[in-house]
Design an enzyme around this catalytic site. Structure first.
Site, PDB file in Angstrom:
ATOM      1  CG  ASN A   1     -27.763 -20.657  -4.436  1.00  0.00           C
ATOM      2  OD1 ASN A   1     -28.528 -20.938  -4.422  1.00  0.00           O
ATOM      3  ND2 ASN A   1     -26.505 -21.246  -4.740  1.00  0.00           N
TER       4      ASN A   1
ATOM      5  CG  HIS B   1     -23.331 -27.685   2.593  1.00  0.00           C
ATOM      6  ND1 HIS B   1     -22.931 -27.868   2.662  1.00  0.00           N
ATOM      7  CD2 HIS B   1     -23.845 -29.259   2.298  1.00  0.00           C
ATOM      8  CE1 HIS B   1     -21.593 -28.305   1.974  1.00  0.00           C
ATOM      9  NE2 HIS B   1     -21.696 -29.894   2.330  1.00  0.00           N
TER      10      HIS B   1
ATOM     11  NE  ARG C   1     -11.393 -15.642   3.881  1.00  0.00           N
ATOM     12  CZ  ARG C   1     -10.169 -16.040   4.220  1.00  0.00           C
ATOM     13  NH1 ARG C   1      -9.462 -15.641   3.329  1.00  0.00           N
ATOM     14  NH2 ARG C   1      -9.475 -15.614   5.312  1.00  0.00           N
ATOM     15  CB  ILE C   2     -13.837 -21.938   7.312  1.00  0.00           C
ATOM     16  CG1 ILE C   2     -14.222 -22.762   6.712  1.00  0.00           C
ATOM     17  CG2 ILE C   2     -14.563 -21.829   8.696  1.00  0.00           C
ATOM     18  CD1 ILE C   2     -13.159 -23.592   7.531  1.00  0.00           C
TER      19      ILE C   2
ATOM     20  CD  GLU D   1     -27.034 -25.067  -3.999  1.00  0.00           C
ATOM     21  OE1 GLU D   1     -26.565 -23.927  -3.914  1.00  0.00           O
ATOM     22  OE2 GLU D   1     -26.711 -25.664  -4.683  1.00  0.00           O
TER      23      GLU D   1
ATOM     24  N   GLY E   1     -22.144 -16.956  -8.291  1.00  0.00           N
ATOM     25  CA  GLY E   1     -23.165 -16.412  -7.768  1.00  0.00           C
ATOM     26  C   GLY E   1     -24.796 -15.915  -8.019  1.00  0.00           C
TER      27      GLY E   1
END
Ligand code: GAR
Length: 216
Positions: free
Chosen positions: A23, A122, A104-105, A187, A21
C-alpha cells in the site's frame, strides 16, 4: 461542528509500515506518476528492522527510519514516532500520517496530536470484521461481498470516520489468501485516492461522516 482537513498547498506524508509495504508503494507510485500533485512523501517508518517495504521506499528515494519499540508501549513508543515524523517535516499543521499495514495500535495521545491527520486502510468493509485477520473473518462468516476501507483514525480500533470503501465479491471457493489478493488490488486504488482527496483539502468531517467536495 464541521472540521475541514488540509487546505495548504503541500501535504507532507509520513507512511508507517510493518512489512511488505504494497500500500505504501501504491501511494509512492501515485505520487511519482503525478497523480497526487499536492503530496510530498517525507519519510517511511517501520517498527520492524526487516520490513521488506523499507527497501521499496529506498528505491523511490524516500528516507526511511526504523523505530524499534525496545519495550516501549503506547504513548511512550508513539512519542518516538512523533519525533521521527516531525524531524522529517510531517507536522500537525501540514502533515498526513498513513498507516499502511502498520501492525500496532496507535495511542490516543498520538491520535490527538495529529488530529484528523492519520489515515488507515483496513481489508474489510468496516464496521464489519475489524482487528486482525479481517479476510479470514469474512470467509468464515460467509459474507458474499467484502472489500476495503480507508478511514480517519480515531481513538478506537478500526472505528474512525470512513473516507472511501471499495467492494469485491466473495466466491464460494475463496480462501483467506485468494480473498486477500482480490481485496489488495482494490486497496491499491483506494489508498492513493484517499490521500489525494485529503491533500487537495476536499474532505470535511462532521461527527462520523466524511463529505467529499467535488473537484469543480
Ligand atoms: C493490507 O492488506 C492492509 O489492509 C492490512 O495489512 C495489509 C498490509 O499489506 N492492514 C490491516 O489488516 C490493519 N488492520 P501491505 O504491507 O502490503 O500494504
Amino acid at each position: 461542528m464541521a472540521t475541514a482537513t488540509s487546505t495548504t498547498t503541500t501535504t507532507n506524508l509520513g507512511i508507517l509500515i510493518s512489512g511488505r509495504g504494497s500500500n505504501m508503494e501504491a501511494i509512492l507510485a501515485a505520487v511519482k506518476a503525478g497523480r497526487i500533485p499536492s503530496a510530498r512523501p517525507r519519510i517511511v517508518i517501520s517498527n520492524k528492522a526487516d520490513a521488506a517495504g523499507l527497501k521499496t521506499a529506498e528505491r523511490y528515494g524516500v528516507p526511511t527510519k526504523v523505530v524499534l519499540p525496545e519495550g516501549a508501549k503506547g504513548w511512550d513508543y508513539d512519542k518516538k514516532l512523533v519525533a521521527a515524523l516531525e524531524g522529517a517535516g510531517v507536522t500537525p499543521q501540514d502533515g498526513l500520517v498513513c498507516l499502511a499495514g502498520f501492525m500496532r495500535i496507535i495511542s490516543p495521545e498520538f491520535v490527538r496530536h495529529f488530529k484528523l491527520r492519520v489515515l488507515n486502510i483496513h481489508p474489510a468493509l468496516l464496521p464489519s470484521f475489524p482487528g486482525l485477520h479481517a479476510q479470514r473473518q469474512a470467509v468464515e462468516y460467509g459474507v458474499k461481498v467484502s472489500g476495503c476501507t480507508v478511514h480517519f483514525v480515531d481513538e478506537g480500533v478500526d472505528s474512525g470516520p470512513v473516507i472511501l470503501q471499495r467492494t469485491v465479491p466473495v466466491e464460494d471457493n475463496d480462501t483467506e489468501e485468494t480473498l486477500a489478493a482480490r481485496i489488495l488490488e482494490q486497496e491499491h486504488k483506494a489508498y492513493p485516492e484517499a490521500v489525494r482527496l485529503f491533500s487537495e483539502g476536499r474532505l470535511r468531517v462532521e461527527g462520523r461522516k466524511v463529505f467529499i467536495r467535488s473537484s469543480s
